[in-house]
Structures are given as C-alpha cells and as structure tokens.
Scaffold this motif. Sequence first.
Motif, PDB file in Angstrom:
ATOM      1  N   SER A  79      35.328  48.610  33.949  1.00 45.69           N
ATOM      2  CA  SER A  79      36.404  48.554  34.943  1.00 45.69           C
ATOM      3  C   SER A  79      35.951  47.526  35.975  1.00 45.69           C
ATOM      4  CB  SER A  79      36.571  49.913  35.627  1.00 45.69           C
ATOM      5  OG  SER A  79      35.417  50.184  36.407  1.00 45.69           O
ATOM      6  N   ARG A  80      36.792  47.258  36.961  1.00 44.59           N
ATOM      7  CA  ARG A  80      36.368  46.302  37.976  1.00 44.59           C
ATOM      8  C   ARG A  80      35.216  46.873  38.819  1.00 44.59           C
ATOM      9  NH1 ARG A  80      38.180  41.250  38.920  1.00 44.59           N
ATOM     10  NH2 ARG A  80      39.788  41.377  37.349  1.00 44.59           N
ATOM     11  N   LEU A  81      35.109  48.203  38.856  1.00 47.89           N
ATOM     12  CA  LEU A  81      33.989  48.812  39.588  1.00 47.89           C
ATOM     13  C   LEU A  81      32.667  48.601  38.861  1.00 47.89           C
ATOM     14  CD1 LEU A  81      32.916  50.576  41.911  1.00 47.89           C
ATOM     15  CD2 LEU A  81      33.386  52.560  40.497  1.00 47.89           C
ATOM     16  N   THR A  82      32.629  48.897  37.558  1.00 43.89           N
ATOM     17  CA  THR A  82      31.346  48.751  36.858  1.00 43.89           C
ATOM     18  C   THR A  82      30.973  47.279  36.746  1.00 43.89           C
ATOM     19  OG1 THR A  82      32.370  48.847  34.661  1.00 43.89           O
ATOM     20  CG2 THR A  82      31.602  50.927  35.593  1.00 43.89           C
ATOM     21  N   HIS A  83      31.968  46.410  36.617  1.00 43.39           N
ATOM     22  CA  HIS A  83      31.689  44.962  36.659  1.00 43.39           C
ATOM     23  C   HIS A  83      31.040  44.596  37.998  1.00 43.39           C
ATOM     24  CE1 HIS A  83      32.283  40.669  37.104  1.00 43.39           C
ATOM     25  NE2 HIS A  83      33.057  40.900  38.143  1.00 43.39           N
ATOM     26  N   THR A  84      31.598  45.111  39.079  1.00 44.76           N
ATOM     27  CA  THR A  84      31.067  44.823  40.424  1.00 44.76           C
ATOM     28  C   THR A  84      29.610  45.267  40.536  1.00 44.76           C
ATOM     29  OG1 THR A  84      33.237  44.936  41.466  1.00 44.76           O
ATOM     30  CG2 THR A  84      31.345  45.442  42.866  1.00 44.76           C
ATOM     31  N   ALA A 111      31.488  43.327  47.561  1.00 43.89           N
ATOM     32  CA  ALA A 111      32.819  43.009  48.103  1.00 43.89           C
ATOM     33  C   ALA A 111      33.567  41.968  47.275  1.00 43.89           C
ATOM     34  CB  ALA A 111      32.676  42.499  49.538  1.00 43.89           C
ATOM     35  N   HIS A 112      32.916  41.337  46.286  1.00 45.60           N
ATOM     36  CA  HIS A 112      33.486  40.101  45.732  1.00 45.60           C
ATOM     37  C   HIS A 112      34.836  40.289  45.035  1.00 45.60           C
ATOM     38  CE1 HIS A 112      32.222  40.970  41.597  1.00 45.60           C
ATOM     39  NE2 HIS A 112      32.946  39.940  41.219  1.00 45.60           N
ATOM     40  N   ASP A 113      35.113  41.481  44.512  1.00 46.36           N
ATOM     41  CA  ASP A 113      36.392  41.697  43.810  1.00 46.36           C
ATOM     42  C   ASP A 113      37.265  42.724  44.524  1.00 46.36           C
ATOM     43  OD1 ASP A 113      36.299  39.859  41.794  1.00 46.36           O
ATOM     44  OD2 ASP A 113      35.668  41.250  40.229  1.00 46.36           O
ATOM     45  N   ILE A 114      36.917  43.066  45.758  1.00 45.94           N
ATOM     46  CA  ILE A 114      37.607  44.168  46.447  1.00 45.94           C
ATOM     47  C   ILE A 114      39.070  43.824  46.739  1.00 45.94           C
ATOM     48  CG2 ILE A 114      37.168  43.666  48.919  1.00 45.94           C
ATOM     49  CD1 ILE A 114      36.066  46.530  49.124  1.00 45.94           C
ATOM     50  N   ALA A 205      26.682  34.718  39.571  1.00 49.63           N
ATOM     51  CA  ALA A 205      26.335  36.074  39.111  1.00 49.63           C
ATOM     52  C   ALA A 205      27.575  36.727  38.493  1.00 49.63           C
ATOM     53  CB  ALA A 205      25.813  36.903  40.282  1.00 49.63           C
ATOM     54  N   ASP A 206      28.729  36.484  39.089  1.00 54.62           N
ATOM     55  CA  ASP A 206      30.003  37.003  38.581  1.00 54.62           C
ATOM     56  C   ASP A 206      30.261  36.453  37.171  1.00 54.62           C
ATOM     57  OD1 ASP A 206      32.551  38.165  38.510  1.00 54.62           O
ATOM     58  OD2 ASP A 206      33.482  36.514  39.607  1.00 54.62           O
ATOM     59  N   GLU A 207      30.130  35.140  37.017  1.00 59.52           N
ATOM     60  CA  GLU A 207      30.364  34.493  35.710  1.00 59.52           C
ATOM     61  C   GLU A 207      29.411  35.053  34.649  1.00 59.52           C
ATOM     62  OE1 GLU A 207      31.986  31.420  34.511  1.00 59.52           O
ATOM     63  OE2 GLU A 207      33.358  31.442  36.223  1.00 59.52           O
TER      64      GLU A 207
HETATM   65 MG    MG Z   1      34.237  39.483  39.522  1.00 56.97          MG
END
Ligand code: MG
Length: 389
Positions: A79-84, A111-114, A205-207
């Motif tokens: 999910s976007r949480l576990t990705h974060t 915070a990057h995807d919040i 880090a996101d990529e």
């Molecule tokens: Mg991201």
Amino acid sequence: MMQLKTESDLLLPAGIAVSGNAESQLACRAHAELPHAYRTPFARDAARILHARAFRRLAGKTQVFTRLPAEGLSDHFRSRLTHTLEVAQISRTVAAALGLNTELAEALALAHDIGHPPFGHAGEKALDRALRAHGLSFDHNLHALRIVTWFEERYPAFRGLNLTLAVREGIVKHSRDYTAEDHPELAGYFLHQLPPLEAQLIDLADEIAYLTADLDDGLDSGILALDRVREASPLFRGFHDAALARYPQAAPRLAVYEALRQVLNALVTDLIEEVHARVGALGATVLADIRRAPQRLAALSPQMEAERIAVKEFLYASLYNSPGQEQEHIRAEEVVIELFQRLMAEPGLMPEDHQAQIPTEGLARTVADYIAGMTDSYIVQLWRRCSRG
Ligand code: MG
C-alpha cells in the motif's frame, strides 16, 4: 563493488549535513515551541508525521494495486503506507552512510507521499484534470504542504503540525523545483537554491523502493513473467543467475527474492557512492555549497541510471499500463471525476469542516482537498452513495 562497513568510510564533511540544533534557522517553526528534553526538532517532526491522520490513511491508498477487495488481490501487496516505510528505511540507510541528518531524512521520507489522493497516479491525474477546468491544478507535493500546515488538527495552539522549516522545505522540493514566479506562496522556501542532500536523496530512495517492490509485487501477482523481468534487467538477471547457481535446491521464488534483495542493495550502494563522488568532485564542504551547486547531487551513476530507466520503462509497459491495470485506471478516473462534479453541484454533501473552507479556498479547491484525503474504499463508498442519491 565496494562493501559498506558498519563505520562508513563514505562520510561527507560534517558541515554538509543539516544541523539538528534547535537554535538553527532550519529547525525554526512557525509557532515557537520550547525545545524537547531529549529529542531533536527533526525527530519530533518525524513523530508528528507518523502520528498524523493523513499518514494512517496511506494504508488505504493505492501504490500500484488498489486497496479495494478484488479477486486476486493479495493482502501483502504494497500500500502507499508500506511503500512509505520502505522509502524511510532506504533514506535512513543512505543518510547514515553519508553522515547526513538521518532524523531529517526519515521525517521527509515519511511525508513524501502524504499528499497523494486515492487510486495512485490515476487519481492524481483525474483530480488535476477536474481542477484545470476551474483554472487550478493538483500537485501532491503542494497538497502535502497544505496537509502539514493546515489540515492536520492535533494542537489546541495552532492548526497543522507546526513542522520545522527544513521539513517543510523538503516536502515541497524533494522531487522537483518550483519557481518564485509561478509559486509566490512558496517564497520562504529558498526557491532560488537547491534543497539539502537529505531532501534530494528522498526522490532516489523513492525510485529504488518502488522499482524493486513493483518487480516483487508484479511477479507475485502473475502480471509480470519472470523471463521478461530477466530480459528487461541485466542487473536482476546477473543476481538471479548467481542465486540459482549458489542455491540450486532452493524454491524458485527464493532465488527471485535473493536477486531482488541484491538489486535493491546494489542501487542503494550505488546512490551512496555516487553522492559521495559528486560532492567530492564539487569540493563541497558546507551546506551552502550544496545549495549553490549547478545541479542536484543526489543521483545514480550513469550505468545504474541506465538500469533504472530500463526497469522503469519495462514496468510502465508491462505492469502500470498493463490491460488489467488500464481498466482500473479508467474506473478510478471515472469515480474521481464523477464525485468531483457531484460535490461541486451539491457542496452540502461535504462535512461541515470542509464546507467552512469554501469562502477562503473556493469551491473547486475545497472539493479537491476533500477528495484528496480519501482512501480508495472511502471514495468508492461515497461515490456509490452519491450516485444513488
Ligand atoms: Mg513514493
């Protein structure tokens, strides 16, 4: 390839890291607060983000696969949480190896995807399209800033989370630069300067996190075929061959996990070494040198950058834009656009605290803010209810 030691020998000059000193300009908050007895300002910011409602809602937001109950959807897809959380882990590792401020890097990663709306990039695109009809646009970085400076209400003394200047600057600038001409409201965030390395590294880090995770979830879902992944990524193929040779008795999926683990490690190591090399080549010794550099210094080496691009192109063609996913995107865009139009026509369907924003923010922005905060399942429920009404 060089092995990282516990005591990293890739530490940058100490003056390059953002200082966690509560007295420094970057640790300032809009509303003055007493220093904490044993936590630095950036550690407090990371905790504030972690405890925010918008952060918890990331659990119900799409990373690649929607969070709606559907046949074939595994509970262990990201999910976007576990990705974060994966981005936070990588960011801490990179920051620590380079001697940067790990607490600042962690706060920025959390915070990057919040600011992401429901349904991932399809949701973001749809919301942007809906707003453009009203002369506005949607940008998840700027929305994240609105969340932490206004929407989160946890303190009796002020609205928002009252985060430090460094964290707010990093939220705005972690993945792109804004001009003062286009965004006069961002004037306080050093728009003519590059952000500190702690903010620059978040995008990489996101990529790294999502490319390796999406290969994993893509293979697990059956949408990606193993031989196609091997063709698309020479790096993966090399590690996979080595794993098969070393563990011939292991279950096939364990050789895949081993290869993915090695790919992740190789990308992170390359990022650390490349930042170290670029900072050295520039001769930077203090943060001001990083801010004034001709371009961002957080980057992969040319060889790894080519690998990153190849994997990304492969994932776009074979996973993100695969026929099944395309269907999901079309449906997601319909839900967002239809609900947007319905709420524009009948603002009274929004909760009162959102309606209260209309006089200052305008109706279209208020509706977009309300929709952007929703999880995948909430927006579908509300859309169904509104469609029936
Ligand atoms: Mg991201």
